[in-house]
Design an enzyme around this catalytic site. Structure first.
Site, PDB file in Angstrom:
ATOM      1  N   HIS A   9       0.810  -1.245  -0.105  1.00  0.00           N
ATOM      2  CA  HIS A   9       0.205  -0.192  -0.101  1.00  0.00           C
ATOM      3  C   HIS A   9       0.856   1.407   0.042  1.00  0.00           C
ATOM      4  CE1 HIS A   9       0.958   0.697   4.253  1.00  0.00           C
ATOM      5  NE2 HIS A   9       0.694  -0.267   4.533  1.00  0.00           N
ATOM      6  N   GLU A  87      -1.819  -7.055   7.458  1.00  0.00           N
ATOM      7  CA  GLU A  87      -0.610  -6.636   7.975  1.00  0.00           C
ATOM      8  C   GLU A  87      -0.271  -7.348   9.348  1.00  0.00           C
ATOM      9  OE1 GLU A  87       2.543  -6.325   8.062  1.00  0.00           O
ATOM     10  OE2 GLU A  87       2.962  -4.049   7.605  1.00  0.00           O
TER      11      GLU A  87
END
Length: 250
Positions: A9, A87
C-alpha cells in the site's frame, strides 16, 4: 510462464508518523494516494492488465488497490478481500512511534520486534479495545484465529492458506493477478516464493507503492522478480523502510 504483481500500500498516516500500525485501520496520506496512482499508471504504461485482484480488509491496502485500478482504467476488475492478507499484528506496540520506542529500548530490540522471524511483541490483553475481537469486520472469524500479537512466522502461517487456496489456483488457471497488501504479509509471500531463510528475511524491506513483478514457472517457482520503476528511487525507499526502527540522532 505466469506473472504475479505485488504492491505494498501507499504511504499511510502512521507510516508518515513512523508508528507501528499492524491491524490499526489508518488511511493513506496524500503522498500515499499519489504513490498508488503512479503505480497504476506505471503498470498501464508497461502493458499490464489483470483478471483478478486481492487485498486485505484494511483501508490503506483497499484504497491503494482502488486508486491503482482506476489509473489502469480497470475498476471493473473482480477483487477478493480477505483478512489473511492483513499486516502483521504488532500487539502492544501498535500506535507507538518506532524511533521513540528505539530510543527507549534500543535499536537492536526494536529491530528484533520488527524483523525477527519467530519473536513477537507483547500481546494485547483480551479486554484491550484494540483487540480484533471487538472489530465487526472479524465477527465471522473464529476467536482462536484472531491474533493479539504476531511474529513473521505467525504471519506466514496466516497468509499461506490464502495463497494455497485462492491466489495460487487463480494463477494456475491463467488469471493475471494483482495483490495489494502490506509490508509483512508481502514479506510472508516473498519468503514462501523465494524460499528465503528465516535469517535472511530480516533484511527484506518492501517500499510503499512500488509494483513488484514475479515471473513464475508452471510450478509457481520464481524465474525472476523485479520492481517496476526507477531503480535509484526504489533503493532509497527500501533504505528508508530499513531505517524506520532506529532512534533519531541528535
Amino acid at each position: 510462464m505466469y506473472k504475479l504483481v505485488l504492491i505494498r500500500h501507499g504511504e499511510s498516516q502512521w507510516n508518515l508518523e513512523n508508528r507501528f500500525t499492524g491491524w490499526t485501520d489508518v488511511d493513506l496520506t496524500e503522498t500515499g494516494r499519489e504513490q498508488a496512482r503512479k503505480a497504476g499508471e506505471l503498470l498501464k504504461r508497461e502493458g499490464y492488465a489483470f483478471d483478478l485482484a486481492y487485498t486485505s480488509v484494511l483501508k490503506r491496502a483497499i484504497r491503494t488497490l482502488w486508486i491503482a485500478l482506476d489509473a489502469l482504467d480497470a475498476m471493473y476488475t473482480p477483487v477478493g478481500i480477505n483478512w489473511r492478507l492483513n499486516e502483521r499484528h504488532y500487539g502492544q506496540l501498535q500506535g507507538l512511534n518506532k524511533a521513540e520506542t528505539a530510543a527507549k529500548y534500543g535499536d537492536e530490540q526494536v529491530l528484533i520486534w520488527r524483523r525477527a522471524y519467530a519473536i513477537a511483541p507483547e500481546p494485547l490483553d483480551l479486554e484491550d479495545p484494540r483487540h480484533p475481537r471487538f472489530d465487526g469486520r472479524y465477527a465471522k472469524i473464529p476467536a482462536d484465529q484472531l491474533p493479539a500479537t504476531e511474529c513473521l512466522k505467525d504471519t506466514v502461517a496466516r497468509v499461506l492458506p490464502f495463497w494455497n487456496e485462492s491466489i495460487a489456483p487463480a494463477i494456475r488457471a491463467g488469471r493475471r493477478v494483482l495483490v495489494a497488501a502490506h509490508g509483512n504479509s508481502l514479506r510472508a509471500l516473498i519468503k514462501h516464493l523465494d524460499n528465503v531463510s528465516d535469517d535472511d528475511i530480516v533484511g527484506v524491506n518492501i517500499p510503499t507503492g512500488q509494483p513488484l513483478v514475479y515471473e513464475l514457472d508452471e510450478d509457481l517457482k520464481p524465474i525472476r522478480h523485479y520492481y517496476l520503476g526507477d531503480a535509484a528511487e526504489i533503493e532509497a525507499a527500501m533504505a528508508a523502510v530499513a531505517a524506520q526502527g532506529k532512534a533519531k540522532k541528535d
